[in-house]
Enzyme design. Structure first.
Site, PDB file in Angstrom:
ATOM      1  CB  CYS A   1      60.195 119.798  78.233  1.00  0.00           C
ATOM      2  SG  CYS A   1      58.516 119.257  77.944  1.00  0.00           S
TER       3      CYS A   1
ATOM      4  CG  HIS B   1      54.936 122.051  80.104  1.00  0.00           C
ATOM      5  ND1 HIS B   1      53.868 121.443  79.499  1.00  0.00           N
ATOM      6  CD2 HIS B   1      56.025 121.650  79.401  1.00  0.00           C
ATOM      7  CE1 HIS B   1      54.287 120.705  78.470  1.00  0.00           C
ATOM      8  NE2 HIS B   1      55.592 120.819  78.388  1.00  0.00           N
TER       9      HIS B   1
HETATM   10  N1  LIG Z   1      58.239 119.661  71.441  1.00  0.00           N
HETATM   11  C1  LIG Z   1      58.486 119.602  72.718  1.00  0.00           C
HETATM   12  O1  LIG Z   1      58.016 120.440  73.474  1.00  0.00           O
HETATM   13  C2  LIG Z   1      59.353 118.539  73.292  1.00  0.00           C
HETATM   14  C3  LIG Z   1      59.514 117.327  72.668  1.00  0.00           C
HETATM   15  N2  LIG Z   1      60.271 116.351  73.246  1.00  0.00           N
HETATM   16  C4  LIG Z   1      60.443 115.065  72.601  1.00  0.00           C
HETATM   17  O2  LIG Z   1      61.297 115.254  71.463  1.00  0.00           O
HETATM   18  C5  LIG Z   1      60.944 114.320  70.441  1.00  0.00           C
HETATM   19  C6  LIG Z   1      60.661 115.103  69.167  1.00  0.00           C
HETATM   20  O3  LIG Z   1      59.554 115.959  69.399  1.00  0.00           O
HETATM   21  P1  LIG Z   1      59.311 117.267  68.513  1.00  0.00           P
HETATM   22  O4  LIG Z   1      60.587 117.902  68.144  1.00  0.00           O
HETATM   23  O5  LIG Z   1      58.283 118.053  69.235  1.00  0.00           O
HETATM   24  O6  LIG Z   1      58.650 116.620  67.213  1.00  0.00           O
HETATM   25  P2  LIG Z   1      58.289 117.358  65.842  1.00  0.00           P
HETATM   26  O7  LIG Z   1      57.060 116.711  65.351  1.00  0.00           O
HETATM   27  O8  LIG Z   1      58.347 118.834  65.986  1.00  0.00           O
HETATM   28  O9  LIG Z   1      59.529 116.928  64.894  1.00  0.00           O
HETATM   29  C7  LIG Z   1      59.743 115.619  64.532  1.00  0.00           C
HETATM   30  C8  LIG Z   1      60.763 115.576  63.419  1.00  0.00           C
HETATM   31  O10 LIG Z   1      61.074 114.225  63.126  1.00  0.00           O
HETATM   32  C9  LIG Z   1      60.999 114.016  61.720  1.00  0.00           C
HETATM   33  N3  LIG Z   1      60.646 112.621  61.470  1.00  0.00           N
HETATM   34  C10 LIG Z   1      59.444 112.065  61.188  1.00  0.00           C
HETATM   35  N4  LIG Z   1      59.567 110.738  61.024  1.00  0.00           N
HETATM   36  C11 LIG Z   1      60.876 110.449  61.188  1.00  0.00           C
HETATM   37  C12 LIG Z   1      61.645 109.261  61.133  1.00  0.00           C
HETATM   38  N5  LIG Z   1      61.090 108.077  60.835  1.00  0.00           N
HETATM   39  N6  LIG Z   1      62.977 109.334  61.372  1.00  0.00           N
HETATM   40  C13 LIG Z   1      63.568 110.507  61.647  1.00  0.00           C
HETATM   41  N7  LIG Z   1      62.895 111.678  61.709  1.00  0.00           N
HETATM   42  C14 LIG Z   1      61.568 111.641  61.490  1.00  0.00           C
HETATM   43  C15 LIG Z   1      59.988 115.006  61.230  1.00  0.00           C
HETATM   44  O11 LIG Z   1      60.247 115.304  59.881  1.00  0.00           O
HETATM   45  P3  LIG Z   1      59.038 115.613  58.863  1.00  0.00           P
HETATM   46  O12 LIG Z   1      58.321 116.821  59.417  1.00  0.00           O
HETATM   47  O13 LIG Z   1      59.770 115.900  57.603  1.00  0.00           O
HETATM   48  O14 LIG Z   1      58.176 114.375  58.851  1.00  0.00           O
HETATM   49  C16 LIG Z   1      60.290 116.216  62.124  1.00  0.00           C
HETATM   50  O15 LIG Z   1      61.351 116.953  61.581  1.00  0.00           O
HETATM   51  C17 LIG Z   1      59.759 113.513  71.011  1.00  0.00           C
HETATM   52  O16 LIG Z   1      60.282 112.366  71.659  1.00  0.00           O
HETATM   53  C18 LIG Z   1      59.160 114.453  72.046  1.00  0.00           C
HETATM   54  O17 LIG Z   1      58.441 113.789  73.043  1.00  0.00           O
HETATM   55  C19 LIG Z   1      60.967 116.562  74.405  1.00  0.00           C
HETATM   56  C20 LIG Z   1      60.871 117.760  75.050  1.00  0.00           C
HETATM   57  C21 LIG Z   1      60.012 118.817  74.572  1.00  0.00           C
HETATM   58  O1  LIG Z   2      58.400 116.485  76.872  1.00  0.00           O
HETATM   59  C1  LIG Z   2      57.354 117.121  76.842  1.00  0.00           C
HETATM   60  O2  LIG Z   2      56.353 117.033  77.748  1.00  0.00           O
HETATM   61  P1  LIG Z   2      56.223 115.941  78.917  1.00  0.00           P
HETATM   62  O3  LIG Z   2      57.379 116.178  79.850  1.00  0.00           O
HETATM   63  O4  LIG Z   2      54.923 116.279  79.600  1.00  0.00           O
HETATM   64  O5  LIG Z   2      56.234 114.578  78.284  1.00  0.00           O
HETATM   65  C2  LIG Z   2      57.071 117.986  75.672  1.00  0.00           C
HETATM   66  O6  LIG Z   2      56.226 119.048  76.027  1.00  0.00           O
HETATM   67  C3  LIG Z   2      56.457 117.162  74.565  1.00  0.00           C
HETATM   68  O7  LIG Z   2      55.487 116.329  75.087  1.00  0.00           O
HETATM   69  P2  LIG Z   2      54.078 116.136  74.371  1.00  0.00           P
HETATM   70  O8  LIG Z   2      54.225 116.671  72.964  1.00  0.00           O
HETATM   71  O9  LIG Z   2      53.835 114.650  74.428  1.00  0.00           O
HETATM   72  O10 LIG Z   2      53.089 116.917  75.184  1.00  0.00           O
END
Ligand SMILES: NC(=O)C1=CN([C@@H]2O[C@H](COP(=O)(O)OP(=O)(O)OC[C@H]3O[C@@H](n4cnc5c(N)ncnc54)[C@H](OP(=O)(O)O)[C@@H]3O)[C@@H](O)[C@H]2O)C=CC1
Ligand SMILES: O=C(OP(=O)(O)O)[C@H](O)COP(=O)(O)O
Length: 343
Positions: free
Chosen positions: A144, A226
């Site tokens: 992000c 952020h």
């Molecule tokens: N949140 C943010 O602000 C941002 C996140 N990201 C990136 O996106 C990715 C996901 O983050 P985020 O959405 O926050 O994570 P979350 O923890 O919100 O969601 C993760 C999801 O993955 C599922 N999960 C767990 N284990 C597995 C597996 N083995 N295979 C497939 N799915 C699985 C979980 O299901 P269950 O709950 O049922 O275990 C849950 O639905 C990360 O790489 C993160 O760095 C990027 C930009 C912004």
């Molecule tokens: O992509 C993000 O942040 P990042 O650009 O600081 O890695 C999201 O906020 C999720 O990162 P984090 O859950 O590891 O803080």
């Protein structure tokens, strides 16, 4: 035929990508996955998504059956029916899924910003690297913060050649639903070393910035957004108005004025609520207009990133690029924006 998309990991990013895919007329959600039979799994089914268990294991399927949440099977029952997977699993698990599931089943996959650049073929931002990712199989949509930086640096680069960029990032500690994380009363250098991963990640999208961008980041006790301060040395003759015009012309960036009440990230989120955006999402990078300044050969600005939603339209454009559905990145951006109501 619409492109068939599987969302593996229906969490903060996954559920938003699922809804964004559903809004497009050229792609459809074939299924979503969860590992736990919790309220999010139940809501996914109630919304009409076909639910699969992310971990191919009978005991895991039984947990869903015992909880009364209907599943269609495990990921292995659907993986070969899809054109592309958007992985939304927690960081580091995306790479495991890539090696253990997507590559063996020869299915294209998009990983998220928690994964490493070296584990994929290339790194996606719709403005900078759409063409490079066209037709590729394994791509990462950068994080992000990195996505926010790529957008503003694109705007600045369109008026003046960037010689050097220095960026200070103030990172939100956790997402609003994330009750396991902190800090609750501290400012944490994260990382304490320089650079944070964001500078190298920008370079993974824009290789010509190698040696030109340095990022340093701290985490603060807030969940909403952020905030970044950019100091960018450039070549060329231009004015503050030129920079503002470039920012306003760049897709997926909006400007706000502190003078109009946008005095903090809290007020920006209130704007998202007042707009009636789903989950109060602000997919656009938000730049404070008063912060845009030009001093000699240096451009300064402050921006805010809604971490949960800024990468969602990028995932949609990444699907179009990898499946060769639209050659022109700006046409894809426009189509995605129109369907999602992005300014
Ligand atoms: N949140 C943010 O602000 C941002 C996140 N990201 C990136 O996106 C990715 C996901 O983050 P985020 O959405 O926050 O994570 P979350 O923890 O919100 O969601 C993760 C999801 O993955 C599922 N999960 C767990 N284990 C597995 C597996 N083995 N295979 C497939 N799915 C699985 C979980 O299901 P269950 O709950 O049922 O275990 C849950 O639905 C990360 O790489 C993160 O760095 C990027 C930009 C912004
Ligand atoms: O992509 C993000 O942040 P990042 O650009 O600081 O890695 C999201 O906020 C999720 O990162 P984090 O859950 O590891 O803080």
């Amino acid at each position: 035929m619409p492109a068939k998309v599987l969302i593996n990991g229906y969490g903060s990013i996954g559920k938003r990508v699922a809804d964004a895919v559903s809004m497009q007329d050229d792609m459809e959600v074939i299924g979503v996955t969860k590992t736990k039979p919790d309220f999010e799994a139940r809501l996914a089914v109630e919304k009409g998504y076909k639910l699969f268990v992310a971990i191919p294991d009978k005991e895991r399927v039984k947990l869903f059956e015992d909880a009364g949440i209907p599943v269609e099977g495990t990921i292995l029952d659907v993986i070969e029916d899809v054109d592309i997977v958007v992985d939304g699993a927690p960081k580091k698990i995306g790479k495991e899924n890539l090696e253990n599931i997507y590559k063996p089943h020869k299915v294209k996959a998009i990983l998220q910003g928690g994964e490493k650049a070296k584990d994929v073929e290339d790194n996606f931002n719709a403005l900078w690297s759409y063409d490079r990712c066209y037709g590729k199989d394994y791509i990462r949509v950068v994080s992000c913060n990195t996505t926010g930086l790529c957008r503003s640096l694109y705007a600045i680069n369109s008026v003046a050649d960037i010689k050097k960029a220095r960026v200070v990032l103030v990172r939100r500690a956790a997402d609003p639903n994330d009750d396991k994380r902190g800090p609750v009363n501290a400012i944490t250098p994260n990382p304490v070393t320089v650079p944070s991963h964001h500078g190298p990640d920008v370079v993974s999208v824009v290789p010509e910035f190698e040696g030109k961008i340095l990022t340093s980041a701290v985490i603060v006790p807030t969940t909403l957004m952020h905030q970044h301060t950019l100091m960018v040395e450039v070549d060329g003759n231009f004015s503050r108005d030129d920079v503002l015009e470039a920012i306003n012309k760049t897709p997926r960036i909006i400007t706000v004025k502190a003078d109009e009440g946008f005095t903090s990230t809290a007020k920006i989120i209130e704007y998202g609520r007042d707009l009636g955006r789903l989950r109060y999402d602000i997919n656009e990078l938000v730049v404070w207009e008063e912060s845009v300044n030009v001093l000699e050969n240096e451009i300064f600005l402050m921006q805010a990133v809604h971490q949960e939603s800024i990468v969602i339209p990028e995932n949609i454009d990444c699907i179009r690029a990898m499946l060769q559905m639209e050659e022109d990145n700006f046409k894809s951006i426009e189509k995605t924006n129109k369907a999602m109501g992005i300014q």
